[in-house]
Design a protein around this motif. Structure first.
Motif, PDB file in Angstrom:
ATOM      1  N   ASN A   1       0.813  -1.211   0.000  1.00 56.80           N
ATOM      2  CA  ASN A   1       0.000   0.000   0.000  1.00 56.80           C
ATOM      3  C   ASN A   1       0.846   1.260   0.000  1.00 56.80           C
ATOM      4  OD1 ASN A   1      -2.529  -1.215  -0.107  1.00 56.80           O
ATOM      5  ND2 ASN A   1      -2.670  -1.437   2.107  1.00 56.80           N
TER       6      ASN A   1
ATOM      7  N   GLY B   1       0.468   3.595  -2.973  1.00 56.92           N
ATOM      8  CA  GLY B   1      -0.186   4.828  -2.528  1.00 56.92           C
ATOM      9  C   GLY B   1       0.639   6.066  -2.828  1.00 56.92           C
TER      10      GLY B   1
ATOM     11  N   PRO C   1      -4.011   2.740   1.116  1.00 56.27           N
ATOM     12  CA  PRO C   1      -3.233   3.559   0.189  1.00 56.27           C
ATOM     13  C   PRO C   1      -3.775   4.977   0.083  1.00 56.27           C
ATOM     14  CG  PRO C   1      -4.673   2.109  -1.041  1.00 56.27           C
ATOM     15  CD  PRO C   1      -4.815   1.739   0.396  1.00 56.27           C
TER      16      PRO C   1
ATOM     17  N   ALA D   1      -3.802  10.605   3.742  1.00 53.40           N
ATOM     18  CA  ALA D   1      -2.585   9.833   4.017  1.00 53.40           C
ATOM     19  C   ALA D   1      -1.938  10.255   5.330  1.00 53.40           C
ATOM     20  CB  ALA D   1      -1.602  10.006   2.869  1.00 53.40           C
TER      21      ALA D   1
END
Length: 441
Positions: free
Chosen positions: A132, A136, A211, A292
């Protein structure tokens, strides 16, 4: 690093996926695609990943050559991007975009299987987190590439010219990704060494790291395959608790609202507000980075406080934020002030999504009986993807009548889902105090 070199190859592919996720809708608007058809473009993209994940996941899980499957997916992606770059035909762009996200969905479960090669089961959640991270941040890198490329080249090449050259660049990046993947992907292990689907599903259920792409594209085709690998709909339906059933209705409402918002959004930003492609890329990047950077905080909050309550608050925020994007467009003067206001809204949307994404797995795991926990998580993933696709088409249709209407309806759907989650919160708050004394020693 040697074992993970192939993840670098996949990160390059994720750069192309991240850039084209927004580039193709913007190009679609530039060549005259209507708001309704923009919703169709988004809806078909959302719908394409699930069958691809099921097909390629079955092939990989059944002993198929996983290296070849990943390379086929990357080849399909490169061909789809090149087809879009070479045309100004609205139907061809819709078809090419669907093939692109079919390819992305196809690769997802195969990569999940590959990342477990050579690792004991206890380490699988960490391996999924590594996958991820690479894909990501590759996705985020694609958004940065789109911001820089279109921002610098739109003036000398024109808007469409800058977009088409970036599409060709993304084609080249995907081809490079496929070449490196062919060189670095791990070899096919013996059949007896392949991990079982049930174990992967359990490990995925324990892995909360998501992600960057989840900020704007919440569908998870990789998880969808493994968490529904042994799904038995009749048995699952018979074991659903009232609270879990109510939560799944809330999921349908909430993700329909998300789709209604994101589907026509590129047309609103580029057409109504007149933002250049680079600015639109920047706003999407703010949303993705907002998520994130807050996943870790959201996880810590979910461990300290009630996950249902946290999700209720974050969903209420999304219900307000979606129509607020239209309100800012009407009430705040165009220019720097309007751009800053939209930047704040998009960042807040991403932060709210981080809380929703992290708490969802905790809520489903809490409400589902232990025997069907993995299947319930798979059903959540499937329903969220289905609702996002339907909402995207609905949003495109409503956007044709006005973006204020579309974003208001989006907020209404999310608000309806929030009310159902709040009802579950009230029920669990009433039940748990009476349970705790019995559990005490």
């Amino acid at each position: 690093m040697g074992r993970d070199r192939w993840l670098v190859a996949w990160a390059l592919g994720s750069v192309a996926f991240g850039a084209t996720s927004l580039l193709i809708p913007l190009y679609f608007v530039s060549i005259g695609g209507t708001t309704l058809l923009l919703g169709v473009l988004a809806g078909t993209a959302a719908a394409a990943g699930a069958p691809a994940a099921l097909l390629f996941g079955r092939l990989a899980d059944g002993g198929g050559n996983r290296r070849s499957l990943v390379l086929v997916a990357l080849g399909l992606a490169a061909a789809a991007i090149a087809a879009v770059a070479a045309t100004r035909s609205v139907p061809v762009v819709i078809a090419g975009n669907a093939v692109l996200w079919f390819a992305a969905g196809a690769a997802a479960p195969v990569l999940t299987l590959l990342v477990t090669v050579g690792s004991p089961e206890r380490d699988w959640p960490g391996r999924f987190a590594a996958l991820n991270r690479y894909q990501g941040w590759g996705w985020a890198g694609g958004l940065v590439l789109g911001l820089a490329w279109t921002g610098l080249l739109s003036a000398p090449l024109g808007v469409v010219g800058a977009q088409r050259t970036l599409l060709w660049a993304c084609t080249g990046i995907t081809v490079l990704s496929a070449g490196l993947a062919a060189k670095w992907l791990p070899a096919q292990p013996a059949t007896g060494g392949q991990p079982r689907a049930g174990r992967i599903a359990r490990a995925l259920a324990r892995s909360r790291r998501l992600p960057v792409r989840s900020a704007t594209f919440p569908v998870g085709p990789g998880r969808l395959y493994w968490l529904t690998r042994s799904l038995h709909p009749r048995q699952l339906a018979g074991r659903l608790t009232p609270s879990l059933s109510l939560y799944f209705v809330a999921v349908l409402a909430v993700f329909t609202g998300f789709g209604v918002f994101w589907g026509p959004l590129p047309s609103y930003l580029a057409g109504t507000l007149g933002y250049g492609s680079g600015v639109v890329f920047g706003l999407y990047l703010l949303s993705s980075l907002g998520s994130a950077l807050c996943y870790g905080l959201a996880g810590r909050l979910a461990e300290r406080y009630d996950a249902v309550g946290l999700q209720t608050v974050s969903l209420l925020g999304r219900a307000v934020l979606h129509p607020s994007v239209a309100v800012v467009g009407l009430a705040v003067p165009a220019g720097v002030l309007g751009l800053v206001a939209n930047g704040v809204l998009f960042t807040a949307i991403g932060v709210a999504w981080a809380v929703v994404a992290i708490t969802a797995a905790a809520i489903v795991s809490r409400l589902a009986p232990p025997a069907i926990r993995g299947e319930a998580l798979g059903l959540y993933t499937a329903l969220s993807g289905l609702a996002t696709g339907v909402g995207s088409v609905l949003g495109g249709w409503l956007g044709g009548y006005g973006f204020t209407l579309a974003f208001g309806v989006a907020g209404g759907f999310v608000l309806a889902g929030t009310a159902l989650v709040a009802l579950i919160w009230q029920r669990t708050a009433e039940v748990e105090p009476s349970v705790r004394p019995a559990e005490s020693p």
